[in-house]
Enzyme design. Structure first.
Site, PDB file in Angstrom:
ATOM      1  N   ASP A 546      39.692  34.439  40.511  1.00 49.83           N
ATOM      2  CA  ASP A 546      39.115  35.484  39.769  1.00 49.83           C
ATOM      3  C   ASP A 546      39.865  36.757  39.594  1.00 49.83           C
ATOM      4  OD1 ASP A 546      37.011  36.427  38.010  1.00 49.83           O
ATOM      5  OD2 ASP A 546      35.271  36.213  39.530  1.00 49.83           O
ATOM      6  N   GLU A 549      44.043  38.682  36.016  1.00 46.76           N
ATOM      7  CA  GLU A 549      44.794  39.293  35.137  1.00 46.76           C
ATOM      8  C   GLU A 549      45.979  40.310  35.394  1.00 46.76           C
ATOM      9  OE1 GLU A 549      40.809  38.106  33.971  1.00 46.76           O
ATOM     10  OE2 GLU A 549      41.481  39.588  35.288  1.00 46.76           O
ATOM     11  N   ASP A 622      33.895  36.001  31.838  1.00 50.20           N
ATOM     12  CA  ASP A 622      32.495  36.542  31.838  1.00 50.20           C
ATOM     13  C   ASP A 622      32.045  36.711  30.538  1.00 50.20           C
ATOM     14  OD1 ASP A 622      32.794  36.535  34.758  1.00 50.20           O
ATOM     15  OD2 ASP A 622      33.480  38.404  34.863  1.00 50.20           O
TER      16      ASP A 622
END
Length: 939
Positions: A546, A549, A622
Site C-alpha cells: 500500500d 507512490e 482508494d
C-alpha cells in the site's frame, strides 16, 4: 564522415556505430545543436536518443530495461541521401533528416508509421534540483488523426483513446498510475524512457478559470458568484463573494477560503456564466473532495463525491462557440474542515497541433525513447516486455476469490470470517489483512500487535488448514517511535525530511513517520528482512504494498512531496515515478532468494514500467463506492493493461463510503446492495477478484441476506469465477509465454472497427468474452457495441447476435451482459470451494459456431516456478467451422501431479442449439481423453 550536399551552413554529419548511427548538428541554420542516436535493439525495436550537441550520452543503468536484454537483429543496413540518413532492418526503416534532425519510422513499403516534429529551443531546458543538473525535456510526435492511442497507465478520467486533445499526467498518486508507454492501433508503441513526472498528449499548460470571460450571477463581468451557505439551513448565507480563480488544491491553499467560515458547516454555490475566446472542444479539469454537482446551461453534467483526504478528479468536455456565454452552476459540499477544489481548463487544440502527441518531462539527460513495431498490438506489447521483462504466471490460488475489508482488527475477527465463508460454502481462496495489525506506535515493524493477534502463526496455520491463503499489508512507512526506526536511520535507509518537518499521521495521538528508500540496495534488503523475519517465516503468502507512490501525505503539494522524497541515487525530481518499481524489486528478489520454489505475489497501489517482471499486480487505489467511480475503473483498467502491464484489479464495491450507507434507510440500503452486486459482476472478469472497502463490512453475507437478489448475484459471480478457472489460468500462461494481455480494449482484437476505439465501458476478457459492466443505478438494460467481423452469443442463454451494431440489451439485476465470440472454445469447470479442492478432471467445452477457433488449455503445479523449467502441459483445441470438427490435439508436456485421464463434455452452441451457462444443453458429446489426439464431428 561529413555529409555533403546540404550546404556548408548545416554541417550535419553522421557516423555509424556498432548498433546504429549518430547524427550531429552544430551551428546549423536548420536545426538546434544536437546529437541524435539510433540504436537498433531488434529488427522491430529502435532506441532514439537526442542530447544537446556535445553532451554525454546517458550512461546510467536503466531501472526499466532488463539487464539480460539481448539484441536480435537479422539485418541492419545504413544508407544515406543528400537529405537523410537511413537505418533499415528486416522489418522497419528509420530515417533521420540531415536538415532538421527529425526521426521518422516507416514500414518497408515506405508507409509512414510515426514521425517526430522538429525539436526546438524548448526541447532541452536546463534545470536543476538539489544540485542535480538536468533538462526539462519535450518531444512532439506527429500522429495520424484516425489512429487510437492507448496505455499510459491507469487514470480516473474515463478516457479510453488519448488521441487528439487529451492531456494525461504520468504521476504516481493514490488512484492514479503513470506508465510511460503508448500503444497505437497503427501497431507501434513508444516507451518513453524517463522516470520523472511527465505530461503526455496535449501538453499545453491548463488555463485558470479566469482565462474565460466570466459573468457573475448578477451579470457583473470578471467573476463567478460564490455563496457560502449553511448546509443545514439553506437560507442562511455565511458570505457571498466574487471568485475568478478556483484553486484550493492542497493543504497550503486552505487559507484562501473566507475568513471565519467553517467548511464542515458550509455548502458553496458558484453561479454565473463563462464565455471562451475560442470555438471548439473545451475540457474542464476538476479536482474535488466532498459532494460536487455541475450544471451547464441547465444540464446536470457531473454528480460526484470523494472523501477529503483523497481528493478525486474528473473532466467535462464541452463544445463552445467564441464569445457565446454558457450558464454554469456548481454546488459543492466540502467534506470536513480541510477540503479541496480546483477548476482549470484546456482550450481547443490549435490547428497546427491537431495531430501532435507530446511527452514533456520534468527531468532527464536526454530525449530518450524506444520505438516498438509489431504486426498487431499484442506483438507491440510483446516487444515492450522484451525490453522491460515478462510477467510471471501468478499462483493458481490468486485466480480465486479474495475477501478483504478495511480492516480485520483482531485475530478472532479474521478467523470468524474465514469460518463463515466455509460454513456458507461461498468459494474463496484468499483472505486479506489490511493495515494497522501492528501495535499503534510500531508502524513499520511488520509485527502483529500481540494484544489483538496473540498467536499469528497459529492463525495462519489455521487458515492454511482451511485452504485459505493470506495476503498482508506491508507499508514502506516507518514511524519514528517504531522498534525498527533507529536501525533504518543509522544505516541511512530512510528519507529523514518528514521527521524533521514534524508532519504527523492520523493514527492515535499522531506519529511522525517517513518512508524507507528502495533505491538503496541495503534498504531494500533490510526491508525484506523485516518482512521475512516477522511475516514470511510464519506463513504469509502474498504482499500488499500500500501507499507505494510513496504517499507521504495525500494533500501536500508536489514541491513538498519532492522535498520529503529524496532517493539515495539522485533527486526526487529525476526519479519521482520509480519508487514503486524499486519497492517491488526488493520484495520479489528477496522472496525468490529466500524460497525459490514459492511464487511471489505482490499487490501494489502504484506501478511503473517494467514492474510486471516482479510478479506485481496493481489495484486502482482508494476509489469511492459510487456508480461513477465504478464506470471510471473500466477505461482505467483497460489502459493499464494496454500499457503492457497485465495484472490489474480494483476494490469490488469501492473503498470510500458515504455516510448515508453507514446506517442506511431502506432506499439507500437497496442501492448499496445493488451497487455491490454490479461491482462483483464486473470483478469476476478481471485478473484478480477482490472485494474490499471501508465499513459497511464487505463480505457478501454482511451486504445482504442469503434470500436477497444481491446475495444471489454476488455468489453467482464468485461461483462463475471458479467455473472459469481453466480459462483464466490458461490466459495467465498465454500472458507469460506469448506476452498476451488478458484485459483487452476492443481495438486490440477489432482494429478495423473504429466505432469501438473510444468505447470506455466494454472490454474483451481474453480472446472469447465481451464484458459489459452495468454502471447505472436501477438499470435493467444497457447499450452494447458488438464489434464487426464476427457473430456473438449470450454467455448465459446462447442467443446469437450479429456484429457491427449497437443494441440495447437486457441487464437484469442478477446478470451483467457477457457475450462469447463465434469460434470460441470455452472451458467451463464445476464449482469449487477453493482452486485446489479438486483437479479439473471433468470440463465442459462450449464450442461456438460461426468461425474457426483455437484454445490452448494450460496446466502446471500452480504454486512454484517449475514452469520456467518446462514443467507444464498443454492441450490444444481447434475448431474447423467449415467441417464442423473439433480437434483435441495430443497433449504436450508433463508435470508432477498431472491428470493423465480426463473427460470433456462437448457442447456445440449454434443458432439451432441455443444454450448457455444458465440454459443447460440437452445434448453434448462426452469424450474420454488420455492425451492422444481426438477428432469430434459436431452436430
Amino acid at each position: 564522415m561529413l555529409q555533403q550536399g546540404l550546404g556548408q551552413a548545416s554541417k550535419a554529419h553522421y557516423e555509424k556505430t556498432p548498433t546504429g548511427i549518430k547524427v550531429s548538428f552544430k551551428n546549423s541554420e536548420t536545426s538546434i545543436d544536437q546529437d541524435v542516436y539510433l540504436d537498433v535493439v531488434t529488427d522491430k525495436i529502435v532506441r532514439v536518443t537526442a542530447v544537446p550537441a556535445g553532451a554525454t550520452f546517458p550512461k546510467q543503468t536503466s531501472m526499466v530495461i532488463i539487464d539480460s536484454l539481448r539484441r536480435q537483429v537479422k539485418s541492419l543496413v545504413v544508407s544515406s541521401s543528400d537529405s537523410t540518413v537511413n537505418v533499415q532492418t528486416a522489418n522497419i526503416k528509420a530515417v533521420v533528416s540531415l536538415v532538421s534532425g527529425k526521426v521518422e519510422f516507416l514500414d518497408l513499403t515506405g508507409q509512414s508509421i510515426i514521425k517526430e516534429a522538429k525539436r526546438n529551443s524548448n526541447s532541452f531546458l536546463p534545470n536543476s534540483y538539489q544540485a542535480d543538473a538536468f533538462y526539462q525535456i519535450n518531444q512532439d510526435f506527429i500522429v495520424n488523426s484516425e489512429e487510437g492511442i492507448y496505455g499510459l497507465g491507469q487514470h480516473q478520467n474515463a478516457v479510453m483513446n488519448y488521441n487528439r486533445g487529451k492531456q494525461v499526467s504520468l504521476l504516481q498518486y493514490n488512484t492514479e498510475i503513470g506508465i510511460p508507454f503508448l500503444l497505437s492501433t497503427n501497431n507501434y508503441g513508444i516507451l518513453w524512457h524517463n522516470y520523472s513526472i511527465t505530461k503526455a498528449g496535449d501538453v499545453r499548460p491548463l488555463l485558470p478559470l479566469n482565462a474565460f470571460k466570466l459573468l457573475s450571477k448578477e451579470g457583473e463581468p470578471g467573476w463567478l458568484t460564490a455563496t457560502y451557505v449553511n448546509r443545514n439551513q439553506a437560507d442562511e448565507v455565511f458570505v457571498s463573494r466574487p471568485e475568478s480563480i478556483i484553486d484550493y488544491g492542497y493543504l497550503t491553499d486552505q487559507h484562501k477560503f473566507p475568513t471565519g467560515i467553517k467548511l464542515a458547516d458550509s455548502e458553496v454555490i458558484y453561479e454565473g456564466s463563462l464565455a471562451s475566446p475560442y470555438t471548439g472542444k473545451h475540457v474542464l479539469h476538476f479536482k474535488y473532495s466532498g459532494y460536487m454537482k455541475v450544471w451547464i446551461d441547465g444540464e446536470l453534467v457531473a454528480d460526484r463525491w470523494r472523501q477529503s483526504w483523497n481528493a478525486g478528479t474528473f473532466e467535462i468536455e464541452r463544445n463552445m462557440s467564441k464569445d457565446q456565454p454558457q450558464q454554469i452552476r456548481m454546488e459543492w459540499i466540502p467534506d470536513g474542515g480541510e477540503s479541496y477544489f480546483t477548476l482549470n481548463w484546456q482550450s481547443p487544440i490549435p490547428a497546427a497541433r491537431e495531430n501532435i502527441f507530446s511527452f514533456n518531462s520534468e527531468a532527464g539527460d536526454a530525449i530518450d525513447y524506444y520505438f516498438v513495431r509489431g504486426t498487431s498490438m499484442d506483438e507491440v506489447i510483446s516487444g515492450y516486455r522484451q525490453l522491460s521483462g515478462k510477467a510471471p504466471i501468478m499462483p493458481l490460488w490468486s485466480f480465486g476469490f479474495w475477501q478483504s475489508r478495511e480492516r480485520y482488527k483482531t485475530q478472532e475477527e479474521i478467523e470468524q470470517v474465514a469460518a463463515e465463508f466455509r460454513k456458507r460454502k461461498i468459494p474463496i481462496d484468499n483472505i486479506v489483512q489490511d493495515w494497522s495489525y501492528w501495535s499503534e506506535n510500531d508502524w513499520g515493524s511488520q509485527k502483529f500487535d500481540p494484544k489483538r493477534f496473540p498467536d499469528p502463526q497459529a492463525m495462519i496455520k489455521k487458515l492454511h488448514d482451511q485452504h485459505f491463503k493470506i495476503m498482508i499489508s506491508a507499508w514502506p512507512k516507518i514511524n519514528e517511535e517504531s522498534t525498527v526506526y533507529q536501525e533504518f536511520k543509522a544505516n541511512k535507509w530512510i528519507y529523514p525530511r518528514n521527521i524533521y518537518d514534524g508532519r504527523k499521521d492520523w493514527i492515535g495521538k499522531g506519529y511522525t513517520s517517513t518512508f524507507y528508500d528502495p533505491f538503496n540496495k541495503g534498504a531494500r534488503d533490510g526491508f525484506w528482512k523485516l518482512l521475512d523475519d516477522n511475516l514470511f517465516k510464519i506463513g504469509i503468502d502474498a504482499w500488499w504494498m500500500d501507499a507505494s507512490e510513496p504517499d507521504i501525505h495525500s494533500n501536500i503539494d508536489l514541491d513538498e512531496r519532492k522535498s520529503v522524497f529524496q532517493p539515495s541515487i539522485g533527486s526526487s525530481v529525476r526519479y519521482y515515478n520509480a519508487f514503486p518499481l524499486q519497492n517491488a524489486k526488493g520484495i520479489y528478489e528477496g522472496q525468490r532468494v529466500t524460497d525459490p520454489n514459492k511464487r511471489v505475489f505482490i499487490l501494489t497501489r502504484s506501478f511503473f514500467a517494467g514492474q510486471q517482471r516482479y510478479a506485481a499486480a496493481a489495484w486502482s487505489g482508494d476509489i469511492a463506492s459510487r456508480w461513477h467511480d465504478m464506470k471510471d475503473q473500466i477505461a482505467g483498467g483497460i489502459n493499464f493493461s494496454m500499457s503492457g502491464t497485465p495484472y490489474w484489479t480494483m476494490d469490488a464495491g469501492g473503498f470510500l463510503v458515504e455516510n448515508r450507507f453507514h446506517k442506511p434507510n431502506a432506499t439507500d440500503l437497496e442501492e448499496w446492495r445493488e451497487l455491490n452486486s454490479r461491482w462483483y459482476q464486473y470483478g469476476a472478469f478481471l485478473p484478480l477478484f477482490r472485494a474490499h472497502g471501508q465499513f459497511p463490512y464487505r463480505e457478501p453475507y454482511n451486504i445482504a441476506p442469503s434470500d436477497h437478489p444481491a446475495y444471489k448475484s454476488m455468489t453467482y459471480a464468485i461461483n462463475l469465477r471458479y467455473k472459469l478457472l481453466s480459462y483464466n489460468y490458461s490466459l495467465a500462461a498465454k500472458t507469460f509465454f506469448e506476452d498476451y494481455s488478458m484485459i483487452r480494449g476492443l481495438a486490440m482484437d477489432f482494429p478495423r472497427d473504429k466505432n469501438g476505439f473510444n468505447s470506455n465501458d466494454q472490454y474483451l476478457w481474453g480472446p472469447s468474452l465481451l464484458v459489459n459492466p452495468v454502471t447505472e443505478k436501477g438499470a435493467t438494460s444497457r447499450k452494447v457495441h458488438f464489434p464487426k467481423g464476427t457473430t456473438w452469443y449470450d454467455l448465459y442463454h446462447g442467443k446469437q447476435i450479429e456484429g457491427d451494431q449497437d443494441l440495447l440489451v437486457a441487464a437484469p439485476y442478477e446478470r451483467m451482459p457477457v457475450y462469447v465470440r463465434a469460434g470460441a472454445i470455452l472451458p467451463i469447470g464445476s464449482v469449487m470451494q477453493y482452486t485446489t479442492e479438486k483437479k479439473q478432471d471433468i470440463l465442459d467445452l462450449y464450442v461456438y459456431d460461426g468461425a474457426d477457433g483455437h484454445f490452448s488449455l494450460y496446466e502446471d503445479e500452480g504454486n512454484n516456478y517449475n514452469y520456467e523449467k518446462g514443467k507444464f502441459s498443454r492441450i490444444d483445441f481447434n475448431y474447423d467451422n467449415t467441417t464442423k470438427t473439433l480437434s483435441l490435439q495430443e497433449r504436450k508436456g508433463d508435470f508432477d501431479g498431472m491428470l493423465t485421464k480426463r473427460k470433456f463434455n462437448i457442447i456445440f452452441v449454434t443458432d439451432k442449439n441455443v444454450v448457455g451457462l444458465d440454459v443447460p444443453s440437452k445434448k453434448s458429446t462426452a469424450v474420454s481423453y488420455t492425451g492422444k489426439a481426438v477428432q469430434i464431428k459436431l452436430k
